[in-house]
Scaffold this active site. Structure first.
Site, PDB file in Angstrom:
ATOM      1  N   SER A   8       0.831  -1.198   0.000  1.00  0.00           N
ATOM      2  CA  SER A   8       0.000   0.000   0.000  1.00  0.00           C
ATOM      3  C   SER A   8       0.869   1.253   0.000  1.00  0.00           C
ATOM      4  O   SER A   8       1.678   1.461   0.912  1.00  0.00           O
ATOM      5  CB  SER A   8      -0.901   0.020   1.233  1.00  0.00           C
ATOM      6  N   HIS A  33      -1.477  -1.412  -4.119  1.00  0.00           N
ATOM      7  CA  HIS A  33      -2.704  -1.035  -3.430  1.00  0.00           C
ATOM      8  C   HIS A  33      -2.723   0.476  -3.231  1.00  0.00           C
ATOM      9  O   HIS A  33      -1.788   1.051  -2.666  1.00  0.00           O
ATOM     10  CB  HIS A  33      -2.775  -1.749  -2.079  1.00  0.00           C
ATOM     11  N   ASP A  35      -4.903   3.476  -1.606  1.00  0.00           N
ATOM     12  CA  ASP A  35      -5.970   3.836  -0.678  1.00  0.00           C
ATOM     13  C   ASP A  35      -6.461   5.241  -0.981  1.00  0.00           C
ATOM     14  O   ASP A  35      -5.716   6.219  -0.805  1.00  0.00           O
ATOM     15  CB  ASP A  35      -5.465   3.769   0.766  1.00  0.00           C
ATOM     16  N   MET A  37      -8.899   8.152   0.095  1.00  0.00           N
ATOM     17  CA  MET A  37      -9.663   8.623   1.259  1.00  0.00           C
ATOM     18  C   MET A  37     -10.124  10.058   1.009  1.00  0.00           C
ATOM     19  O   MET A  37      -9.372  10.871   0.475  1.00  0.00           O
ATOM     20  CB  MET A  37      -8.796   8.559   2.522  1.00  0.00           C
ATOM     21  N   HIS A  66      -8.678   1.044  -3.618  1.00  0.00           N
ATOM     22  CA  HIS A  66      -9.596   0.885  -2.490  1.00  0.00           C
ATOM     23  C   HIS A  66     -10.235   2.240  -2.190  1.00  0.00           C
ATOM     24  O   HIS A  66      -9.577   3.145  -1.684  1.00  0.00           O
ATOM     25  CB  HIS A  66      -8.801   0.357  -1.283  1.00  0.00           C
ATOM     26  N   MET A  68     -12.166   4.445  -0.061  1.00  0.00           N
ATOM     27  CA  MET A  68     -12.699   4.728   1.275  1.00  0.00           C
ATOM     28  C   MET A  68     -13.337   6.109   1.220  1.00  0.00           C
ATOM     29  O   MET A  68     -12.848   7.075   1.812  1.00  0.00           O
ATOM     30  CB  MET A  68     -11.579   4.658   2.313  1.00  0.00           C
ATOM     31  N   MET A 137     -11.311  -5.484   6.543  1.00  0.00           N
ATOM     32  CA  MET A 137     -10.463  -4.509   7.229  1.00  0.00           C
ATOM     33  C   MET A 137     -10.098  -5.057   8.610  1.00  0.00           C
ATOM     34  O   MET A 137     -10.974  -5.362   9.413  1.00  0.00           O
ATOM     35  CB  MET A 137     -11.192  -3.175   7.370  1.00  0.00           C
ATOM     36  N   PHE A 143      -6.032   5.360   8.593  1.00  0.00           N
ATOM     37  CA  PHE A 143      -4.627   5.652   8.853  1.00  0.00           C
ATOM     38  C   PHE A 143      -3.781   4.381   8.756  1.00  0.00           C
ATOM     39  O   PHE A 143      -4.242   3.295   9.105  1.00  0.00           O
ATOM     40  CB  PHE A 143      -4.439   6.264  10.254  1.00  0.00           C
ATOM     41  N   GLY A 145      -0.292   2.073   9.752  1.00  0.00           N
ATOM     42  CA  GLY A 145       0.499   1.821  10.953  1.00  0.00           C
ATOM     43  C   GLY A 145      -0.287   1.376  12.163  1.00  0.00           C
ATOM     44  O   GLY A 145       0.250   1.359  13.274  1.00  0.00           O
ATOM     45  N   ASP A 175      -6.516  -6.060   5.073  1.00  0.00           N
ATOM     46  CA  ASP A 175      -5.811  -4.784   5.092  1.00  0.00           C
ATOM     47  C   ASP A 175      -5.768  -4.250   6.513  1.00  0.00           C
ATOM     48  O   ASP A 175      -6.811  -3.998   7.117  1.00  0.00           O
ATOM     49  CB  ASP A 175      -6.546  -3.794   4.176  1.00  0.00           C
ATOM     50  N   GLY A 177      -2.348  -3.737   9.616  1.00  0.00           N
ATOM     51  CA  GLY A 177      -1.471  -4.395  10.575  1.00  0.00           C
ATOM     52  C   GLY A 177      -0.789  -5.641  10.057  1.00  0.00           C
ATOM     53  O   GLY A 177      -0.400  -6.518  10.846  1.00  0.00           O
TER      54      GLY A 177
END
Length: 227
Positions: A8, A33, A35, A37, A66, A68, A137, A143, A145, A175, A177
């Protein structure tokens, strides 16, 4: 069923983005990937169609986009034209999910649906056979991390079981961790697409980090799936 790794770019160094994307694409990544947002559906603001278009110019592997965002139906055409190969929308953001999935398929690309950690799996039970990809998810979106939510493993196993009869070729993506340890766990539970951001791009040794996650996932795939 193969294992796919999707680094990502949310965690990439934007000043080194082209270099880092090329690096993972040449060393173990199957997808990139992206993201997206909007600062509304999730509390962060990231990339738009122009970023998808730019990355499409520098890699040949598929772009896993993705969304979001709120009102994703309004933007499907933009991301398809920009070069998305897989477009994933959130169940929570779609009033008529089946229609949205149909729209994506009509554009000639793969359709995915994402579920937030607190959304029941029953929300996609009746559309599971229509999907190319389901994204679980394993953190609350917004966010990079964040720490992996352990109960996600049970959700992954249940979805894989749900798909056995109606959609055995479903790409089951996770997706949040993901690192070598959690990669082993999610693959053992039935996932076969792993999104990893901080564990790859937050490392001083990006290639090594990418290969370590891939190796952990592939090792788990050869073992017994956990229940």
């Amino acid at each position: 069923m193969g294992i796919y790794l999707a680094p990502s770019i949310l965690s990439a160094d934007l000043l080194q983005l082209e270099k880092q994307v090329r690096l993972v694409a040449a060393n173990g990544a199957d997808f990139i990937h992206i993201d997206v947002m909007d600062g509304h559906f999730v509390p962060n603001l990231t990339f738009g169609p122009n970023m998808v278009k730019a990355i499409k110019r520098i890699v040949t592997i598929p772009l896993d986009v993705h969304l979001m965002i709120s009102n994703p139906d309004e933007y499907i055409d933009d991301y398809v034209k920009a070069g998305a190969d897989i477009l994933t929308v959130h169940q929570e953001a779609c009033t008529h999910l089946h229609r949205t999935v149909q729209n994506i398929h009509q554009q000639g690309i793969k359709a995915g649906v994402a579920l937030n950690p607190a959304t029941p799996l029953s929300a996609v039970e009746d559309i599971l056979e229509e999907l190319d990809l389901l994204l679980i998810m394993s953190v609350n979106p917004g966010f990079g991390g964040q720490k992996f939510i352990p109960r996600s493993l049970n959700r992954i196993a249940r979805v894989r079981q749900m798909a056995e009869d109606c959609n055995p070729d479903l790409l089951l993506e996770v997706d949040g961790g993901i690192n070598p340890e959690t990669a082993r766990e999610v693959v053992g539970s039935g996932a076969n697409v792993l999104v990893a951001g901080n564990a790859i791009f937050g490392s001083k040794h990006i290639v090594e980090a990418t290969l370590n996650i891939r190796q952990a996932a592939e090792t788990a795939a050869t073992g017994e799936r956990s229940v």
